[in-house]
Design an enzyme around this catalytic site. Sequence first.
Site, PDB file in Angstrom:
ATOM      1  N   TYR A 160      -4.194  -2.432 -10.120  1.00  0.00           N
ATOM      2  CA  TYR A 160      -3.946  -2.700  -9.208  1.00  0.00           C
ATOM      3  C   TYR A 160      -2.589  -3.836  -8.039  1.00  0.00           C
ATOM      4  O   TYR A 160      -2.039  -3.779  -7.393  1.00  0.00           O
ATOM      5  CB  TYR A 160      -5.215  -2.454  -8.498  1.00  0.00           C
ATOM      6  N   SER A 170       0.654  -1.113   0.421  1.00  0.00           N
ATOM      7  CA  SER A 170       0.098  -0.442  -0.039  1.00  0.00           C
ATOM      8  C   SER A 170       0.851   1.578  -0.298  1.00  0.00           C
ATOM      9  O   SER A 170       0.138   3.104   0.079  1.00  0.00           O
ATOM     10  CB  SER A 170      -1.127   0.190   0.760  1.00  0.00           C
TER      11      SER A 170
HETATM   12  N1  GLN Z   1      -2.320  -5.292  -2.204  1.00  0.00           N
HETATM   13  C1  GLN Z   1      -2.926  -4.840  -0.512  1.00  0.00           C
HETATM   14  C2  GLN Z   1      -3.907  -5.902  -0.805  1.00  0.00           C
HETATM   15  O1  GLN Z   1      -5.466  -4.960  -1.373  1.00  0.00           O
HETATM   16  C3  GLN Z   1      -2.285  -3.597  -0.244  1.00  0.00           C
HETATM   17  C4  GLN Z   1      -3.152  -3.625   1.495  1.00  0.00           C
HETATM   18  C5  GLN Z   1      -2.044  -2.652   1.855  1.00  0.00           C
HETATM   19  O2  GLN Z   1      -1.207  -3.187   2.031  1.00  0.00           O
HETATM   20  N2  GLN Z   1      -2.760  -2.283   3.085  1.00  0.00           N
HETATM   21  O3  GLN Z   1      -5.106  -5.781   0.296  1.00  0.00           O
END
Ligand code: GLN
Length: 300
Positions: free
Chosen positions: A188, A61
């Site tokens: 994403y 994230s």
């Molecule tokens: N790729 C992760 C997700 O979408 C990112 C979430 C995070 O790092 N908090 O769940």
Amino acid sequence: MEDILKSITASIFQQDDWGETAQYIPELASVDPKQFAISVCLPDGKLINAGAASKPFSVQSITKVFSLIAALGRTGDQLWSRVGREPSGTSFDSVVLLEKEKGRPRNPFVNAGAIVTTDALLSGREPKMALTEILELIKYMSQSDDIYINEDVATSEQETGARNKALAYYLKSHGNLENEPELTLGTYFHQCAIEMTTDQLAMAGASLAGLKGAPAVLSLQRARRVNALMMTCGHYDGSGDFAFRVGLPGKSGVGGGLLVIAPNVASVAIWSPGLNRYGNSHAGTRAATMLSNATKWSVF
Ligand code: GLN
């Protein structure tokens, strides 16, 4: 600074509780939680580190900060008609507010908001091009070419990402997704699977910290605004607690990374893969607290 980082690292390795790695992404679940790295980029561009600062980890994230910068560059303030700027007080993958607020995510750092941001970057072109823009921006900001997407992590999340798929389809049902959900999601998931070292990530934060010599990728006003969002929303329902303990804008990822910005003073990257109950790095948050206490860098 070297002494401070050494002492923080020693203190982190004395603890018994490292937290638990992200269990819902199998590639991340199997990482050894007992690892730690910290890198600090100072105003003269000098990089000081301790621990495994040259080991790439899944930034997850934290890439939402860079995709936000790229999306604002592409769409300008129009983005804010699709995503808000308020803390959510809910977990990063929560669905609850999305229904209440008719498909407009609270902020660009919860998953739903980041999916919208990525969607804005995707419109009118192939996923590969949107991903290249994010990756090239990160490379440029970190002044490093050696940054890659880990395909295994992307596939792992694609296979288990039912919650993110639900969020994307929900956004679509409210007309807040311009592309096919699977295309936006694929972009994403790949964006989240970018791997960097703490040295590279600390360098990448230098523009947000406004450090001299950092690449000029965003205006001072935009940097201030992104920092404000990191302070209020960067740690999801743990954002208030992070501001209370550390007093600096920060962004976490479920790979255990943390980007912390001390405006005009430093850009800091920390990594330790075990997470606390909010999904933020357990040891990383402790280390950021120790650093803030030792340097008095809190903005308050
Ligand atoms: N790729 C992760 C997700 O979408 C990112 C979430 C995070 O790092 N908090 O769940």
